[in-house]
Write an enzyme that holds these catalytic residues in place. Structure first.
Site, mmCIF file in Angstrom:
data_model
loop_
_atom_site.group_PDB
_atom_site.id
_atom_site.type_symbol
_atom_site.label_atom_id
_atom_site.label_comp_id
_atom_site.label_asym_id
_atom_site.label_seq_id
_atom_site.Cartn_x
_atom_site.Cartn_y
_atom_site.Cartn_z
ATOM 1 C CD GLU A 260 2.766 5.736 -0.789
ATOM 2 O OE1 GLU A 260 3.292 4.742 -0.324
ATOM 3 O OE2 GLU A 260 1.456 5.409 0.037
ATOM 4 C CG HIS B 24 7.940 -4.121 2.145
ATOM 5 N ND1 HIS B 24 7.155 -4.300 2.678
ATOM 6 C CD2 HIS B 24 8.503 -3.045 2.491
ATOM 7 C CE1 HIS B 24 7.053 -3.748 4.418
ATOM 8 N NE2 HIS B 24 7.019 -2.212 3.457
#
Length: 668
Positions: free
Chosen positions: A407, A474
């Site tokens: 990322e 998540h």
């Protein structure tokens, strides 16, 4: 023509086919930063500058690499690469003004030393976190490759910086995508005071290239001709055959990390050994031996450079100190953007939230040929939520790019694309994973325009939220991490119509936008959505219901919880405000409603402490206190990580406490 020296010098020079004039250009290019540095050390002792990071002993690397580059090619230097700036012929008074915090510098006094960039000279300066510029170089090189330009990008780091994760991510991305980047490691022996023996456990940093399938070279960083000739040949080859190359320059830092650090931790014999390898002194001896340089020529050259230094110092000194102006400071946080309203069509189709986002993204790709989408599994697979399904067939793999799991490097590459004039949308597979790209988001994207007027034309899509039993990694709705950071815009739509229009605007906007998309709403919320490309203004809330009893302010999933609760309590007359945008915030809409109703309930899915609603509560207290008929009530999720089991997640969420709190507030 004599090309090599005798053995009296510590290393062999080979001029190859370089002309006498080129040999002298290289000498002057090294002499200039050396003389500037010597002057800066005097000024430091006199208290006329506050800090200095010396590159004495490393000039051959900065100069050799820069001379090998073409003027339109980007260089990303470090704080010991003064020779990059002087070789690119930046006016000295602007450098001096930068170091003194004057307006004619490059950051308007907002950052110091070499922490700046300049599009005019194709230089992108470092930030103190070191690593992010490596991934930024990837993005710049990617832009060149997409435009089929025969250009190379050079980026610098030190041996200490190679321990950072950004280094490894950037090399991996560059290798996978075969990007034309020269990764230049200045191995100068110490990361501040920590020797290389405590920094890494391999003989040569160049050996690391093998693990990334990359070519590498070890270059004597104190030998200007070896640096220039090798880099020049490599750069020309990379322009024709794009690929990344890792270059390890062996050199030494003759001064402290910065002057206050000193060099007491360096053994005397080691310091003496490297002093004998001084790149400038030895090159001067070589040129004299060749008959290309005389002492008189050197004195004339040095005299001219010193005169130029003193003249430009006077210009910088004479410039008035910056007078703080609050309006200017605030206005420069974001790049200028004038919202252009593109109205929606009357033709509509029923769309789920996920479909509206996909349509908006697709129409933006059609509208902007320079828009690139990047993210894990976004290409053929279509993303884990299938939002980009079919995009490869429509736009090709060059513009819809699968990325490695890194990322940080991809956020940085998006920044590099922006620097090179492109737009980027990065899908953060889950908003939770933004932690792995947090540094470049909050320290690079957010601060770029404020620091040196460089727009970060980047949208980071953030699938977020609970309600789907996905557990602690998540399910977070972590918008408050970013609303706290000046320079970032944060958008959080609750409906398909809003999501499509706001996404289009976010992509048009040259500023970095965090675009939150609630996963539980993706396929559960439907709405008639215009089929055309249209925009909606960022920073404007929408009133979903009007009433007089209470103001309910919320966003995201909270909007639907509030609608459901009000539908079950038709006796409650409420103003319901969907913020849609959290940064900038529509304070006008908030204050107007609170002044009308006198009671306010702030609903968020986030945990309470430090949430967006905590700040909105404080703002209402400061501005609307005399209009309040009851304490401000916040309805937030509990202060724990988000649990997995359904009954635990239900207890966690603020939804469970909304109805009771609303009744208590009405009855107050």
């Amino acid at each position: 023509m004599t090309t090599k020296t005798d053995t009296k010098l510590p290393f062999a020079y080979d001029r190859e086919s370089l002309s006498d004039d080129m040999l002298l250009q290289l000498y002057k290019a090294m002499l200039t930063p050396r003389l500037i540095e010597e002057k800066m050390l005097i000024l430091l002792r006199q208290g006329k500058i506050s800090k200095w990071f010396s590159g004495i002993g490393q000039e051959a690397i900065s100069v050799g690499v820069t001379m090998a580059m073409q003027s339109e090619e980007y260089i990303l230097p470090m704080h010991r690469n003064l020779g990059v700036f002087t070789t690119r012929e930046i006016p000295l008074y602007r450098l001096f003004a930068q170091w003194q915090g004057k307006a004619s510098g490059f950051t308007k006094g907002r950052d110091r030393s070499f922490h700046f960039g300049t599009q005019e000279y194709k230089i992108v300066g470092m930030i103190s976190h070191l690593g992010p510029q490596l991934g930024v170089a990837d993005g710049i090189a990617l832009a060149h490759k997409l435009r089929e330009e025969k250009a190379v990008t050079a980026v610098f780091t030190g041996e200490g910086g190679t321990s950072e994760g950004d280094f490894h991510e950037a090399l991996n991305v560059a290798s996978v995508w075969q990007l034309p980047v020269l990764f230049c490691i200045e191995n100068n022996g110490y990361g501040l005071s920590t020797p290389t023996s405590e920094q890494y456990n391999c003989e040569n940093l160049a050996d690391r290239a093998l693990g990334y399938g990359m070519e590498s070279h070890i270059i004597d960083g104190n030998n200007i001709l070896e640096v220039y000739n090798k880099v020049n040949a490599l750069a020309e080859d990379v322009r024709q055959n794009p690929r990344p190359v890792l270059l390890e320059f062996k050199t030494f830092r003759m001064r402290g990390h910065e002057e206050a650090s000193g060099t007491k931790y360096v053994p005397d014999d080691l310091m003496e050994t490297w002093a004998q390898k001084d790149p400038l002194d030895n090159y001067k001896k070589y040129l004299v031996e060749l008959g290309v340089l005389t002492e008189e020529m050197h004195e004339n050259m040095a005299s001219q450079i010193k005169e130029e230094i003193n003249k430009n110092l006077d210009i910088a000194y004479e410039e008035e100190a910056i007078v703080p102006d609050l309006a200017t400071e605030l206005s420069d946080v974001f790049a200028p953007f004038t919202y252009q309203n593109t109205p929606p069509s009357t033709e509509t189709e029923e769309k789920r939230l996920i479909d509206a986002i996909s349509d908006g993204l697709k129409q933006s790709m059609e509208r902007y040929d320079d828009l690139v989408i990047m993210g894990q599994d976004v290409a053929e697979y279509g993303g884990v939520f299938k939002i980009t399904d079919g995009f490869v067939a429509a736009f090709g793999k060059e513009r819809v790019r699968n990325t490695p799991i890194c990322e940080s490097a991809i956020v940085e590459a998006a920044m590099g694309l922006s620097i090179s004039g492109k737009k980027a949308v990065m899908e953060m597979q889950f908003a939770d994973f933004a932690t792995s790209g947090f540094n470049p988001i909050v320290n690079y994207l957010a601060k770029s325009h404020y620091r040196w007027s460089q727009a970060a034309d980047v949208v980071v899509r953030m699938p977020c939220g609970a309600g789907v039993g996905a557990g602690p990694f998540h399910s977070q709705t972590n918008e408050a991490w970013f609303t706290h950071t000046p320079g970032l815009k944060v958008v959080y739509p609750a409906f398909p119509y809003d999501a499509k229009g706001l996404l289009a605007t976010a992509i048009e906007d040259p500023n970095p936008v965090l675009f939150f998309e609630h996963k539980a709403l993706y396929r559960s919320i439907r709405q008639e959505v215009p089929t055309n490309y249209y925009t909606l203004p960022i920073g404007k809330a929408v009133s979903l219901k009007e009433g007089n009893d209470v103001t309910i302010i919320t966003y995201g999933a909270g909007v639907h919880w509030a609608l459901e609760t009000l539908a079950n309590h038709t006796d409650i007359s409420a103003d319901l405000i969907d913020l849609r945008t959290l940064q900038p915030l529509d304070t006008e809409a908030i204050f107007a409603s609170v002044k009308k109703t006198g009671k306010v309930l702030l609903l968020t899915e986030d945990s309470g402490f430090g949430s967006v609603m905590s700040d909105i509560s404080a703002m209402i207290s400061e501005v609307c206190f005399e209009f309040l008929d009851a304490p401000i009530r916040r309805v937030t999720s509990i202060d724990t990580p988000i649990p997995f089991a359904g009954q635990l997640e239900e207890q966690y969420l603020s939804r469970k406490r909304l109805e009771e709190t609303l009744k208590e507030l009405i009855a107050y």
